[in-house]
Design an enzyme around this catalytic site. Structure first.
Site, PDB file in Angstrom:
ATOM      1  N   TYR A  28       0.834  -1.208   0.000  1.00 29.93           N
ATOM      2  CA  TYR A  28       0.000   0.000   0.000  1.00 29.93           C
ATOM      3  C   TYR A  28       0.874   1.266   0.000  1.00 29.93           C
ATOM      4  O   TYR A  28       0.653   2.204  -0.755  1.00 29.93           O
ATOM      5  CB  TYR A  28      -0.943   0.020   1.218  1.00 29.93           C
ATOM      6  CG  TYR A  28      -1.637   1.355   1.345  1.00 29.93           C
ATOM      7  CD1 TYR A  28      -2.552   1.762   0.382  1.00 29.93           C
ATOM      8  CD2 TYR A  28      -1.329   2.237   2.377  1.00 29.93           C
ATOM      9  CE1 TYR A  28      -3.147   3.008   0.444  1.00 29.93           C
ATOM     10  CE2 TYR A  28      -1.923   3.485   2.457  1.00 29.93           C
ATOM     11  CZ  TYR A  28      -2.825   3.860   1.478  1.00 29.93           C
ATOM     12  OH  TYR A  28      -3.406   5.104   1.533  1.00 29.93           O
ATOM     13  N   SER A 110      -4.515  14.254   5.115  1.00 30.00           N
ATOM     14  CA  SER A 110      -5.313  13.871   3.948  1.00 30.00           C
ATOM     15  C   SER A 110      -6.800  13.825   4.279  1.00 30.00           C
ATOM     16  O   SER A 110      -7.192  13.488   5.399  1.00 30.00           O
ATOM     17  CB  SER A 110      -4.852  12.492   3.468  1.00 30.00           C
ATOM     18  OG  SER A 110      -5.766  11.966   2.534  1.00 30.00           O
ATOM     19  N   GLN A 131      -5.473  18.658   3.356  1.00 24.96           N
ATOM     20  CA  GLN A 131      -5.534  18.297   1.938  1.00 24.96           C
ATOM     21  C   GLN A 131      -6.960  17.907   1.566  1.00 24.96           C
ATOM     22  O   GLN A 131      -7.579  17.074   2.230  1.00 24.96           O
ATOM     23  CB  GLN A 131      -4.571  17.139   1.655  1.00 24.96           C
ATOM     24  CG  GLN A 131      -4.591  16.653   0.218  1.00 24.96           C
ATOM     25  CD  GLN A 131      -5.541  15.499  -0.004  1.00 24.96           C
ATOM     26  OE1 GLN A 131      -5.752  14.692   0.894  1.00 24.96           O
ATOM     27  NE2 GLN A 131      -6.150  15.420  -1.176  1.00 24.96           N
ATOM     28  N   TYR A 133      -9.625  16.321  -1.110  1.00 28.35           N
ATOM     29  CA  TYR A 133     -10.133  15.670  -2.308  1.00 28.35           C
ATOM     30  C   TYR A 133     -11.513  16.270  -2.511  1.00 28.35           C
ATOM     31  O   TYR A 133     -12.420  16.029  -1.714  1.00 28.35           O
ATOM     32  CB  TYR A 133     -10.210  14.154  -2.127  1.00 28.35           C
ATOM     33  CG  TYR A 133      -8.886  13.467  -2.326  1.00 28.35           C
ATOM     34  CD1 TYR A 133      -8.101  13.741  -3.445  1.00 28.35           C
ATOM     35  CD2 TYR A 133      -8.415  12.525  -1.428  1.00 28.35           C
ATOM     36  CE1 TYR A 133      -6.882  13.100  -3.647  1.00 28.35           C
ATOM     37  CE2 TYR A 133      -7.198  11.880  -1.629  1.00 28.35           C
ATOM     38  CZ  TYR A 133      -6.441  12.179  -2.743  1.00 28.35           C
ATOM     39  OH  TYR A 133      -5.239  11.547  -2.939  1.00 28.35           O
ATOM     40  N   ARG A 168      -3.408   0.910  -9.983  1.00 29.22           N
ATOM     41  CA  ARG A 168      -2.600   0.330  -8.875  1.00 29.22           C
ATOM     42  C   ARG A 168      -2.604  -1.208  -8.898  1.00 29.22           C
ATOM     43  O   ARG A 168      -3.018  -1.868  -7.931  1.00 29.22           O
ATOM     44  CB  ARG A 168      -3.071   0.846  -7.526  1.00 29.22           C
ATOM     45  CG  ARG A 168      -3.180   2.351  -7.526  1.00 29.22           C
ATOM     46  CD  ARG A 168      -2.645   3.009  -6.303  1.00 29.22           C
ATOM     47  NE  ARG A 168      -2.793   4.447  -6.424  1.00 29.22           N
ATOM     48  CZ  ARG A 168      -3.323   5.255  -5.536  1.00 29.22           C
ATOM     49  NH1 ARG A 168      -3.682   4.787  -4.369  1.00 29.22           N
ATOM     50  NH2 ARG A 168      -3.409   6.538  -5.762  1.00 29.22           N
ATOM     51  N   LYS A 254      -2.072  21.078  -5.636  1.00 32.48           N
ATOM     52  CA  LYS A 254      -1.085  19.985  -5.649  1.00 32.48           C
ATOM     53  C   LYS A 254      -1.327  19.047  -6.828  1.00 32.48           C
ATOM     54  O   LYS A 254      -2.469  18.709  -7.140  1.00 32.48           O
ATOM     55  CB  LYS A 254      -1.201  19.211  -4.337  1.00 32.48           C
ATOM     56  CG  LYS A 254      -0.348  17.952  -4.247  1.00 32.48           C
ATOM     57  CD  LYS A 254      -0.436  17.360  -2.835  1.00 32.48           C
ATOM     58  CE  LYS A 254       0.478  16.172  -2.658  1.00 32.48           C
ATOM     59  NZ  LYS A 254      -0.045  14.927  -3.202  1.00 32.48           N
ATOM     60  N   HIS A 277       2.235  12.682  -7.622  1.00 27.86           N
ATOM     61  CA  HIS A 277       1.529  11.842  -6.652  1.00 27.86           C
ATOM     62  C   HIS A 277       2.331  10.574  -6.326  1.00 27.86           C
ATOM     63  O   HIS A 277       1.775   9.486  -6.161  1.00 27.86           O
ATOM     64  CB  HIS A 277       0.148  11.464  -7.198  1.00 27.86           C
ATOM     65  CG  HIS A 277      -0.899  11.296  -6.124  1.00 27.86           C
ATOM     66  ND1 HIS A 277      -1.864  12.235  -5.869  1.00 27.86           N
ATOM     67  CD2 HIS A 277      -1.116  10.301  -5.236  1.00 27.86           C
ATOM     68  CE1 HIS A 277      -2.645  11.810  -4.890  1.00 27.86           C
ATOM     69  NE2 HIS A 277      -2.201  10.650  -4.475  1.00 27.86           N
ATOM     70  N   ARG A 280       1.667   7.270  -8.254  1.00 28.22           N
ATOM     71  CA  ARG A 280       0.505   6.423  -7.957  1.00 28.22           C
ATOM     72  C   ARG A 280      -0.670   6.638  -8.886  1.00 28.22           C
ATOM     73  O   ARG A 280      -1.633   5.875  -8.862  1.00 28.22           O
ATOM     74  CB  ARG A 280       0.056   6.674  -6.507  1.00 28.22           C
ATOM     75  CG  ARG A 280       1.065   6.209  -5.502  1.00 28.22           C
ATOM     76  CD  ARG A 280       0.786   6.778  -4.135  1.00 28.22           C
ATOM     77  NE  ARG A 280      -0.209   6.067  -3.371  1.00 28.22           N
ATOM     78  CZ  ARG A 280       0.014   4.933  -2.720  1.00 28.22           C
ATOM     79  NH1 ARG A 280       1.191   4.359  -2.782  1.00 28.22           N
ATOM     80  NH2 ARG A 280      -0.934   4.356  -2.012  1.00 28.22           N
TER      81      ARG A 280
END
Ligand SMILES: Cc1cc2nc3c(=O)[nH]c(=O)nc-3n(C[C@H](O)[C@H](O)[C@H](O)COP(=O)(O)O)c2cc1C
Length: 378
Positions: A28, A110, A131, A133, A168, A254, A277, A280
């Protein structure tokens, strides 16, 4: 023997972290997407940057401090936001936040962390960056901003490089699902790492705590579509303008790699964060170090530029600064410290980076840090 003797470089710490973590946790933290060429490319790009030492400058006393977005930081680096830090080690968010507060360096929390901004408020001091999203629903967005602000987070990071989930593949191979399902395979891996397993049992399986308020964090429509994806939208320029109106603190975008985007962002936000990132999201993206000079040229000499990606030593921080960054962030490295030695390991990572910066600045005859490291030409 001190940590510095046995684990003098971040790579030494990384190796120990890998041994201490169950395979799925390591996968991970470490994985990228696709064939995973982006991170080796970012690393190779850093290695290819040479800095020319100046002779006969005496031994300047290096000043590692930088001023950015109206704040003074004693070191030119901080901790980038990492979703589900708490999976890497229980209570990771608190341990990292405390270390950041002790060192007066930024800590990015996050949206998909395992701890809430409210929980971190007593630990983060004046170093909180939140951060985002981008939530699709305005009420949820405004609520999240208010929670971050009321918990003392003064800088908002809008992550722009996750418009859609990435594949991923390595996580699929390792049997990792999102949200986590405790399959027999995962449980067997955990059992082979009792320090991690016992600590995790004591503090409970980590969840997306900040999002719990907005829906069921345990359900999943598909392998990768946890609530984090269900709530978020792919932000556009209008979204950024809205955030600018709704957030009165510093605003950072970012995940920017294109000079044209950076130039436009520089008219709206307070800083641009050059990042892939950590490899990722998109395997064919350029190394941050290679696009930095064009981005610096596009935003002008005084607009704050932050960079990250594959930083493994103080030398890499200087390399990114030489390419035009004012400030450097690290995602995986503080987690290596945490997994290897707990809180002392996070401090050790800071120590290794600081010591490397001091040694290299001495070699370069550099007294101060500014983007471009102009002094070397002096
Ligand atoms: C496990 C992991 C989770 C991450 N989660 C987030 C996240 O939630 N939000 C975000 O903006 N960036 C996230 N990132 C990216 C980091 O903020 C940072 O850009 C990247 O890790 C830098 O590369 P480095 O790990 O080589 O330092 C994550 C990175 C990793 C390794």
């Amino acid at each position: 023997m001190s940590l510095d003797h046995r684990f003098p470089a971040l790579d030494d710490i990384r190796r120990r972290a890998r041994r201490r973590l169950p395979r799925f946790v390591w996968e991970y933290l470490d994985s990228g997407t696709g064939d995973e060429t982006a991170m080796p490319r970012a690393m190779a790009a850093l290695d290819a940057i040479t800095l020319v030492p100046r002779a006969l400058g005496g031994a300047p006393k290096p000043d590692l401090s930088v001023r950015m977005m109206g704040r003074d930081y004693p070191l030119p680096f901080g901790f980038a936001p990492v979703g589900m830090s708490g999976l890497v080690w229980p209570d990771a968010e608190v341990t990292l936040a405390r270390s950041a507060a002790r060192h007066h360096i930024p800590f990015g929390l996050s949206t998909v962390a395992a701890q809430t901004p409210e929980h971190l408020a007593p630990h983060i001091g004046d170093q909180g960056w939140f951060q985002l999203y981008a939530p699709g629903q305005p009420e949820i967005r405004r609520d999240m901003l208010a929670r971050a602000r009321d918990s003392g987070f003064h800088t908002l990071i809008l992550t722009a490089d996750v418009p859609v989930p990435s594949r991923r593949e390595r996580l699929h191979r390792a049997g990792v699902t999102n949200p986590m399902r405790m399959t027999p395979r995962i449980l067997a891996q955990a059992a082979m790492h009792p320090a991690w397993a016992l600590a995790t049992l004591r503090s409970g399986i980590p969840t997306l705590k900040t999002l719990e308020k907005y829906g069921d964090t345990r359900t999943s429509r598909s392998g990768t579509e946890h609530i984090g994806y269900q709530l978020r939208t792919a932000p556009d320029w209008a979204y950024l303008e809205t955030l600018r109106r709704e957030w009165d603190g510093a605003l950072v975008v970012k995940g920017v790699l294109h000079p044209g985007d950076a130039a436009r962002i520089s008219k709206i936000a307070d800083a641009v964060w050059v990042s892939g990132h950590g490899g990722r999201q998109f395997d064919a993206g350029p190394a941050p170090a290679t696009v930095l000079p064009a981005i610096r040229a596009a935003v002008g000499p005084s607009f704050p530029v932050i960079a990250d990606g594959a930083v493994r030593a103080g030398t890499d921080i200087l390399r990114l600064m030489a390419m035009g960054a004012d400030f450097v962030m690290l995602g995986r490295a503080p987690h290596w410290g945490l997994a290897a030695f707990g809180a002392a390991g996070v401090d050790h990572v800071v120590h290794v980076l600081r010591a490397g910066l001091i040694a290299d600045m001495g070699q370069l005859g550099l007294g101060r840090l500014v983007a471009g490291l102009d002094q070397t030409a002096g």
